[in-house]
Design an enzyme around this catalytic site. Structure first.
Site, PDB file in Angstrom:
ATOM      1  N   HIS A   1     -16.305 -76.121 -15.986  1.00 23.70           N
ATOM      2  CA  HIS A   1     -15.910 -74.820 -16.533  1.00 23.70           C
ATOM      3  C   HIS A   1     -17.107 -73.926 -16.873  1.00 23.70           C
ATOM      4  O   HIS A   1     -18.156 -74.386 -17.315  1.00 23.70           O
ATOM      5  CB  HIS A   1     -15.068 -75.019 -17.798  1.00 23.70           C
ATOM      6  CG  HIS A   1     -15.821 -75.704 -18.909  1.00 23.70           C
ATOM      7  ND1 HIS A   1     -16.590 -75.032 -19.815  1.00 23.70           N
ATOM      8  CD2 HIS A   1     -15.934 -77.017 -19.227  1.00 23.70           C
ATOM      9  CE1 HIS A   1     -17.144 -75.873 -20.666  1.00 23.70           C
ATOM     10  NE2 HIS A   1     -16.763 -77.101 -20.316  1.00 23.70           N
TER      11      HIS A   1
ATOM     12  N   GLY B   1     -33.144 -84.734  -4.954  1.00 17.13           N
ATOM     13  CA  GLY B   1     -31.954 -85.562  -4.892  1.00 17.13           C
ATOM     14  C   GLY B   1     -31.931 -86.603  -5.997  1.00 17.13           C
ATOM     15  O   GLY B   1     -32.930 -87.270  -6.257  1.00 17.13           O
TER      16      GLY B   1
ATOM     17  N   HIS C   1     -27.651 -73.289  -3.357  1.00 13.07           N
ATOM     18  CA  HIS C   1     -27.108 -74.388  -2.554  1.00 13.07           C
ATOM     19  C   HIS C   1     -26.979 -75.614  -3.449  1.00 13.07           C
ATOM     20  O   HIS C   1     -27.981 -76.154  -3.915  1.00 13.07           O
ATOM     21  CB  HIS C   1     -28.027 -74.686  -1.365  1.00 13.07           C
ATOM     22  CG  HIS C   1     -27.452 -75.675  -0.392  1.00 13.07           C
ATOM     23  ND1 HIS C   1     -27.925 -75.802   0.888  1.00 13.07           N
ATOM     24  CD2 HIS C   1     -26.443 -76.593  -0.499  1.00 13.07           C
ATOM     25  CE1 HIS C   1     -27.243 -76.744   1.519  1.00 13.07           C
ATOM     26  NE2 HIS C   1     -26.338 -77.240   0.694  1.00 13.07           N
TER      27      HIS C   1
ATOM     28  N   GLY D   1     -28.430 -73.768   6.004  1.00 14.39           N
ATOM     29  CA  GLY D   1     -28.595 -74.400   4.703  1.00 14.39           C
ATOM     30  C   GLY D   1     -29.752 -73.859   3.882  1.00 14.39           C
ATOM     31  O   GLY D   1     -29.731 -73.937   2.654  1.00 14.39           O
TER      32      GLY D   1
END
Length: 204
Positions: free
Chosen positions: A130, A178, A139, A65
């Site tokens: 898009h 986050g 990531h 990760g």
């Protein structure tokens, strides 16, 4: 295809599950930690250290990760053949371009004319609308949502549930915490948190 998985941590478990769901054969895992060889991850044996990647004549995937670690390993093995892996439940428009070694996890959605760089990760349930541009070694963590025309520079990391408003750019090797919401461009090499996401330091 017969794929060698580089890594044995939690992220490797998700990559192995994705490979299995997509019907790919896995020949083993590689890891440099002492005592790893001879163990197994989800039933896949650890067959040696990452140096054995040079001996593998099939495809491999970097199941780690950490963006900088994937970059280092890719640079150390320039002759490797990298598998691009897409979970069968992901929705990927036919116009999407996926770089070598990119992994798209279960439930992700990639809308028309998205470009995903080499060894980039679009994690579980993330969406990229898009004309998105994701650089190499990016990531995008689970549950992130990128509006149309968003650009993520090389090595950028978006934490779980982060979001980007239309057209914003996140600089190379910048981290968005986050749940952060990017409402304006962020420079390279910073960490930004909050709603709206604000940098915690002066850019390099």
């Amino acid at each position: 295809m017969n794929v060698l998985v580089v890594g044995v941590g939690g992220h490797a478990k998700a990559v192995i599950a994705t490979l299995q769901a997509a019907g790919h054969a896995i020949v083993g895992c590689l890891d440099d930690r002492a005592g790893a060889e001879g163990t197994a991850v989800l039933g896949v044996p650890v067959v040696g250290p990452t140096s054995r990647l040079a001996e593998h004549d099939g495809e491999a995937v970097l199941a780690i990760g950490a963006n900088a670690v994937r970059q280092r390993l890719a640079a150390a093995h320039p002759a490797a053949r990298w598998a691009t892996v897409v979970h069968p439940t992901a929705v990927v428009h036919e116009s999407v371009r996926l770089g070598a070694g990119a992994v798209v996890f279960a439930g992700a959605v990639l809308q028309p004319d998205v470009t995903v760089g080499a060894h980039a990760i679009v994690n579980t349930g993330a969406t990229v609308d898009h004309d998105g541009r994701l650089g190499d070694f990016v990531h995008v963590a689970p549950g992130c949502h990128l509006s149309g025309g968003v650009t993520l520079g090389e090595g950028a990391f978006l934490g779980v549930g982060a979001a980007c408003l239309p057209g914003v750019t996140v600089g190379a090797w910048t981290t968005v915490g986050g749940g952060g919401v990017v409402v304006r461009d962020l420079p390279p090499h910073v960490t930004a948190v909050g709603v709206p996401a604000r940098s915690l330091e002066t850019p390099q």
